[in-house]
Each structure stands twice: as structure tokens, then as C-alpha cells.
Design an enzyme around this catalytic site. Sequence first.
Site, PDB file in Angstrom:
ATOM      1  N   GLU A 176       0.875  -1.071  -0.496  1.00 36.72           N
ATOM      2  CA  GLU A 176      -0.399   0.170   0.241  1.00 36.72           C
ATOM      3  C   GLU A 176       0.822   1.190  -0.142  1.00 36.72           C
ATOM      4  O   GLU A 176       0.652   2.121   0.729  1.00 36.72           O
ATOM      5  CB  GLU A 176      -0.651  -0.045   1.054  1.00 36.72           C
ATOM      6  CG  GLU A 176      -2.459  -1.141   1.687  1.00 36.72           C
ATOM      7  CD  GLU A 176      -3.138  -0.863   1.901  1.00 36.72           C
ATOM      8  OE1 GLU A 176      -3.314  -0.123   3.033  1.00 36.72           O
ATOM      9  OE2 GLU A 176      -3.911  -1.926   2.276  1.00 36.72           O
ATOM     10  N   GLU A 371      -5.543  -8.018   0.812  1.00 34.36           N
ATOM     11  CA  GLU A 371      -6.142  -8.349   1.848  1.00 34.36           C
ATOM     12  C   GLU A 371      -7.773  -7.805   1.723  1.00 34.36           C
ATOM     13  O   GLU A 371      -7.984  -7.060   0.844  1.00 34.36           O
ATOM     14  CB  GLU A 371      -5.548  -6.567   3.234  1.00 34.36           C
ATOM     15  CG  GLU A 371      -4.728  -6.733   3.314  1.00 34.36           C
ATOM     16  CD  GLU A 371      -3.117  -5.903   3.948  1.00 34.36           C
ATOM     17  OE1 GLU A 371      -4.939  -4.637   4.272  1.00 34.36           O
ATOM     18  OE2 GLU A 371      -2.767  -5.377   4.070  1.00 34.36           O
TER      19      GLU A 371
END
Length: 475
Positions: A176, A371
Site C-alpha cells: 500500500e 487483504e
Amino acid sequence: MTASNVNGSGEVARPFPEGFLWGVACSSYQIEGAVHADGRGRSVWDTFSHTPGKVLRGDTGDIACDFYNRSDEDLDLLIALGVAAFRFSVAWPRIQPTGSGAVNQPGLDFYRSLVERLLARNIEPVLTLYHWDLPQSLEDLGGWANRDTAERFADFTQIVAEGIGDFGGMWITVNEPQVVASHGYRTGEHAPGHTDDALAAAATHHLLLGHGLALQRLRSALPAARVGITLDLHAVRAQDAEAEAAAAVAEAEQNGLFLDPVLQGRYPALAREHILPPASLIEDGDMELISAPIDFLGINYYSPVYVKLTDTSVPHADETPIAGLPGVATYMPIELPRTSMGWLSEPDGLYDTLIAVAADLPPGCKMYITENGCAAEDYVNPEGSVEDVERIEYLHGHLAAAWRAIQDGVPLAGYFYWSVYDNFEWGWGYQKRFGLVFVEFESQRRLPKRSASFYQGVMSANELPPLDLQIASTT
Ligand code: GCO
């Protein structure tokens, strides 16, 4: 592979492809604790969490889930859960306490042992090299706003690659980068806590460059390794036709800013100038490094983003103005459910994201949901169990969306639930619980929630059953 109606309710069972990889995810600073053990150096999250006012209730990762000391017990818990893969991250400060120079051998030994113990349990290791715990010493030299940090990250990557070797699992370079640049350098809500657009734009490019340089080192050190990057992506939706143009800018800055460089070697034209890395930071060859072929793209999906035109001079409870876009705000449609993080829950957003990304994916490149999950107000009831029905509903809806995307041709090869157990949720500390397993932090007791048995059933059957919460209570 077709769905079959097994209970006459009209709901169907959804079989996943043979070999679909089922796992759980976590990260070093969020679970390990032992922040002073075996020569570990200080990370930006040690500094940030110990700075008053930065983390709810002053929580820190000093102990977390004490995974560093309890890893054998927790690896056995993974067997009980029935996972095929375990996504974890390597704490850079355990490998190089100051972010460069000499290797801290006990730190490297911990992760090599972790990989070996996972393999001994027939669990595939999925190793993330950077999940936000930058050595503080590098931040003191500018952190990701300093191009040199990308080079140091490449050196760190090479040390880990050579120290652990090709274990046959997956290597994720950066987790991320969007959140690191935006929260760590633009809004200040994450470590290292800067609030500066120029630093955020520089960090954007250097995080991507770090990915490209690490990818190059991994290709050289471990030619057979499977390498990718994990990006957090959101379905960005316009409230109406008038909001389409603004939504396109939001989409470019939320998703395209990282997806386009990695997949197409360029920054999105629609992103605004103060968000984009300045041309002066982009050196010859950078974009080629960043967009070098990857074996898979990791997607972290949690919720959609809705965009509307509005009078941003008047505060609205469910609207958040987009800084620098006058008259434009994100908003929370009142009809959509929300998780206890206050995030929208919309499985169709996952479907739309997977379909959109697959359209730009190079041939042969796979996708993994690295995720997906939700926080819920979990508690141990008088009977001693955690009946997290809302997490089962969230999980079921999103797995159904993933299944539908596969039916429609998306090369989705696996799914990792976030997270294996409750852990340090960054600025929220321990106040938000995402786990399939409840952690009683005072005693460090682990207690599988009802969602753990639901997910276990899905993984063992490689099939999503109809959502019947009565059945779920008996599995
Ligand atoms: C992220 C991080 C995780 C978070 C999770 C829940 O996606 O932000 O990878 O570390 O804890 O997403 O917010």
C-alpha cells in the site's frame, strides 16, 4: 465450474477453482511486539506510537500480539485454522537496525526460521518486504521523500533474498504505497506524520522506485521467485453524471497514481499537479524499473469511495471535502452498511475493482486479494464465544463477489483475509478488531471467533456455501 443450489433457498454454493490459494494476512509492527529484542532498531512507528496524541489511548506496538515470542503457538493456530498460506512482513529494523549497513543476524535468523517453520507445517509463506516500519534512521535522512531510501530498500531486499533464499512462496515488495504517501506524508495520520504535499509527492515516486529496484534485485538474486506488489484499491463511484469528472480525478489519485506506473509505466494524466511527483524527481529509467513485469498484483480492497458535487463551505455529517477540489466531496450513501471502522461495506465494489484491474493486467500476470476484511465490535459473550455474525456476512458477500469476478474471467488466484487475529490497527491502536481470532491483549489468549470456523469451512471445501447464519453457528 458452476454454482449449485444446495439448500433450495435460491442461494447457491460457489466452488472456487482448483488450487485457489486461501490465506490470512498480518504485518510485523502490528503483531510482533519485542521491539527491543535481538538488536532490532527503531522504526518510524515506534517513534510515532510513542508520540502523545498520535495513537488512540496511547497504544503502541511494543507488545502487540507478542508474535515474536509466541510464533510457534501462532503457527500451530494457523494449522487449526486450515490456512494454506500466511502473509506476513519483515521488519526492516530487525534486519538493518539503522536501515543500512551491517546485517543484524538474529533478525534475519528469525525470519528464515519463520519461513522454515511455515514450510514444515505445509503453509505457503507470503513475504512482504515493506509494511510501513521504516527504520527511523532513514526517516531522519528524509525517509521516502529522499530518493536514497529507495536504494537502501533495494539493498535490504537483497539481504533478505540472499539470507532466506527461494522458499517457493511469494514476495511482495511494498504494501500500500498509497497509504504510506498519503497518510504518512500528506495528512500526517500515520508515521512519520508529515503534512506536506511536496513530501507526499516525492514519497509517491520513491516508494514506487523502491518497488522497481527491489523487483530488479529479486529477479537477479532469486530468478524463480514469484514477485508482486500490493496496492490498496477502491471502487470510485460518482453520485450522478455531474460528478463524473470529479470522480475520475478521485479515481486517478486514489488508484491510478500507483496502478498506472506499475502496469503502464506512466502517471495518470487526470491526477492533479500537487499530487503527482514533479518531473524533476523522475530520472531516466525510473518508469521502466517501476513497470517491469510482475508475476502477480496484490489487491487490498475494503470499501468503495463515493463522490458528489456539494457546497463544501457547509459541513455535512456524511461528507468529506476533497482537499483542493472545491465543491467536491466523498460521501457515505445512507443505504449502504458500514463496518465498525465507519467504512462502507459494498461487495460489488470488489467485483468492479477486480474487473477494472483485470482489463489492464499484462498477459500471464495473476491477481490475489492480499487483504480484505472488516473490523467489528467483537466481544466474548457469557458462553465464552465471539459470535461475529457481521464479519461472516461481510466475508460471505465479498467472497461471492470474488467468485463472480472469476466466473467473468478475472485471473484471481487467491484470497487473504485481513487479519489472522486482532492486532495493532495503526492510529486506532487496539480499539479496532479485524481478526478471525480474538486476542485478549492482557493475557495474550487467542480465541477463534465464529468467523474463523466459517472461513475454515470455506477453505477446506474450496467452496463458498449459501449464507445461512444458523448453519454457520454449528460449523
Ligand atoms: C492496510 C494495511 C493493514 C491494515 C488493514 C486494516 O491495508 O491499511 O495493510 O495494515 O491494518 O488494512 O485497516
